[in-house]
Write an enzyme that holds these catalytic residues in place. Sequence first.
Site, PDB file in Angstrom:
ATOM      1  N   GLY A 169      75.545  92.990 -40.142  1.00 15.73           N
ATOM      2  CA  GLY A 169      74.998  93.699 -38.660  1.00 15.73           C
ATOM      3  C   GLY A 169      74.906  95.219 -38.667  1.00 15.73           C
ATOM      4  O   GLY A 169      75.606  95.900 -39.623  1.00 15.73           O
ATOM      5  N   GLN A 170      74.303  95.703 -37.642  1.00 16.89           N
ATOM      6  CA  GLN A 170      74.390  97.489 -37.474  1.00 16.89           C
ATOM      7  C   GLN A 170      75.777  97.966 -37.600  1.00 16.89           C
ATOM      8  O   GLN A 170      76.109  98.806 -38.209  1.00 16.89           O
ATOM      9  CB  GLN A 170      73.851  97.658 -36.201  1.00 16.89           C
ATOM     10  CG  GLN A 170      73.540  99.160 -36.031  1.00 16.89           C
ATOM     11  CD  GLN A 170      73.346  99.755 -34.593  1.00 16.89           C
ATOM     12  OE1 GLN A 170      73.678  99.150 -33.733  1.00 16.89           O
ATOM     13  NE2 GLN A 170      72.877 100.994 -34.668  1.00 16.89           N
TER      14      GLN A 170
ATOM     15  N   TYR B 186      74.298  89.120 -21.654  1.00 18.71           N
ATOM     16  CA  TYR B 186      75.010  89.939 -22.475  1.00 18.71           C
ATOM     17  C   TYR B 186      76.310  90.419 -21.833  1.00 18.71           C
ATOM     18  O   TYR B 186      77.460  90.356 -22.246  1.00 18.71           O
ATOM     19  CB  TYR B 186      74.270  90.795 -23.266  1.00 18.71           C
ATOM     20  CG  TYR B 186      74.907  91.773 -24.143  1.00 18.71           C
ATOM     21  CD1 TYR B 186      75.741  91.313 -25.484  1.00 18.71           C
ATOM     22  CD2 TYR B 186      74.813  93.125 -24.012  1.00 18.71           C
ATOM     23  CE1 TYR B 186      76.104  92.017 -26.039  1.00 18.71           C
ATOM     24  CE2 TYR B 186      75.500  94.183 -24.883  1.00 18.71           C
ATOM     25  CZ  TYR B 186      76.229  93.633 -26.022  1.00 18.71           C
ATOM     26  OH  TYR B 186      76.872  94.222 -26.775  1.00 18.71           O
TER      27      TYR B 186
ATOM     28  N   ASP C 227      79.452  86.897 -43.143  1.00 18.53           N
ATOM     29  CA  ASP C 227      78.468  86.813 -42.316  1.00 18.53           C
ATOM     30  C   ASP C 227      77.735  85.137 -42.378  1.00 18.53           C
ATOM     31  O   ASP C 227      77.961  84.479 -43.337  1.00 18.53           O
ATOM     32  CB  ASP C 227      77.202  87.761 -42.772  1.00 18.53           C
ATOM     33  CG  ASP C 227      76.503  87.994 -41.638  1.00 18.53           C
ATOM     34  OD1 ASP C 227      76.640  89.202 -40.834  1.00 18.53           O
ATOM     35  OD2 ASP C 227      75.287  87.379 -41.457  1.00 18.53           O
ATOM     36  N   ILE C 228      76.783  84.877 -41.511  1.00 19.60           N
ATOM     37  CA  ILE C 228      76.332  83.649 -41.363  1.00 19.60           C
ATOM     38  C   ILE C 228      75.296  83.725 -42.423  1.00 19.60           C
ATOM     39  O   ILE C 228      74.716  82.569 -42.851  1.00 19.60           O
ATOM     40  CB  ILE C 228      75.543  83.183 -39.787  1.00 19.60           C
ATOM     41  CG1 ILE C 228      75.505  81.980 -39.756  1.00 19.60           C
ATOM     42  CG2 ILE C 228      74.689  84.208 -39.585  1.00 19.60           C
ATOM     43  CD1 ILE C 228      75.334  81.335 -38.528  1.00 19.60           C
TER      44      ILE C 228
ATOM     45  N   LYS D 177      80.278  89.757 -22.140  1.00 17.48           N
ATOM     46  CA  LYS D 177      81.204  90.710 -22.603  1.00 17.48           C
ATOM     47  C   LYS D 177      82.318  91.083 -21.417  1.00 17.48           C
ATOM     48  O   LYS D 177      83.524  91.279 -21.530  1.00 17.48           O
ATOM     49  CB  LYS D 177      80.480  91.922 -22.500  1.00 17.48           C
ATOM     50  CG  LYS D 177      79.631  92.162 -23.979  1.00 17.48           C
ATOM     51  CD  LYS D 177      80.716  92.061 -25.204  1.00 17.48           C
ATOM     52  CE  LYS D 177      79.819  92.151 -26.693  1.00 17.48           C
ATOM     53  NZ  LYS D 177      80.641  91.711 -27.787  1.00 17.48           N
TER      54      LYS D 177
ATOM     55  N   GLY E 198      80.472  89.111 -39.107  1.00 12.18           N
ATOM     56  CA  GLY E 198      78.964  89.642 -38.563  1.00 12.18           C
ATOM     57  C   GLY E 198      79.084  91.089 -39.618  1.00 12.18           C
ATOM     58  O   GLY E 198      78.289  92.270 -39.145  1.00 12.18           O
TER      59      GLY E 198
HETATM   60  C1  AKB Z   1      72.464  96.783 -26.491  1.00  8.10           C
HETATM   61  O1  AKB Z   1      71.514  97.622 -26.326  1.00  8.10           O
HETATM   62  O2  AKB Z   1      72.430  95.469 -26.029  1.00  8.10           O
HETATM   63  C2  AKB Z   1      73.685  97.269 -27.328  1.00  8.10           C
HETATM   64  C3  AKB Z   1      74.787  97.677 -26.349  1.00  8.10           C
HETATM   65  C4  AKB Z   1      74.700  98.865 -25.355  1.00  8.10           C
HETATM   66  O3  AKB Z   1      75.694  96.944 -26.252  1.00  8.10           O
HETATM   67  N1  AKB Z   1      73.329  98.523 -28.182  1.00  8.10           N
END
Ligand code: AKB
Length: 315
Positions: A12-13, A144, A35-36, A148, A9
Amino acid sequence: MERKAIVIGASGQIGSELVLALRKKIGISNVVSCDIKEPKSSSILKDGAFELLDVIDGEALKKVVKKHEITEVYLLAALLSATAEKNPMFAWKLNMEGLFNVLNLAKDGLVNKIFWPSSIAVFGPTSPKEDTPQKTIMEPSTVYGISKLAGERWCEYYYSQYGVDVRSLRYPGLISYKSMPGGGTTDYAVDIFYKAKKGEVFSCFLSEDTALPMMYMKDAMAATLNLMEAPAESLTIRSSYNVSSLSFTPSQLSNAIRHIKPDFKISYAPDFRQKIADSWPASIDDSKAKEDWGWEPKYDLESVVAEMLDKIEVD
Ligand code: AKB
């Protein structure tokens, strides 16, 4: 043993800055970026080895790791909070299968260390909002955050069952002038600087009083490299460490920008991301990270704002 890292990745940022930080630390030839998507011909990623790879393809990943005799993996490929809400099943697939593919490399003895980022998104509306502790109620309400938190449990499981040396940080929103975020709820805290520098009005997708934990990218890089170099026996957390630095609202950030750019204007138009932000902590207690591996951030809000406005380039 010589360190040989791969950053997955890498465009990415976080990935693009981590490749640079690692190359500075262990040498250009010892860091493979991956990266992809093919990087642009002008990209600094082109300065060293690059591999085109989809992390979901475990066999392809294994081949690349063997080819370059990789010893440590940094897995940054993931969908962030806002994008994940739009495509929950794909977010789950990418965020979880990518992690399993990497954890299994270590379980099979192909690599000896892994860095995997978690997020403040592991916390949810029922977690304490201020100084959120390392261990507390965790009922994330975003895809998300769920991915995580599940990932954290798997990291701890692979450590305790198979001895996999996996290390992780719960990153807050990250702010950088070198790389753009994509698909996150904290992205406004980078976008705002581009509008301020151009002298344009910034329309913020969060309300003025939404406080969120944030961190300057230079501090985030230091945290990542320090955690990866810490002696294994000093680490007492094998899920993911809380790390904290800044906490501010859009209104506080715009006031800090106005100290340098007095004419800067902001308006507010909260969208679906407001609900995500409302479910997250406002500030984080990171005493475990301080205790275990000496974490200490260097940047405060004033220094971040000054450096961002000085360094970002706009056309
Ligand atoms: C997001 O906003 O999804 C990320 C994070 C806080 O993991 N920057």
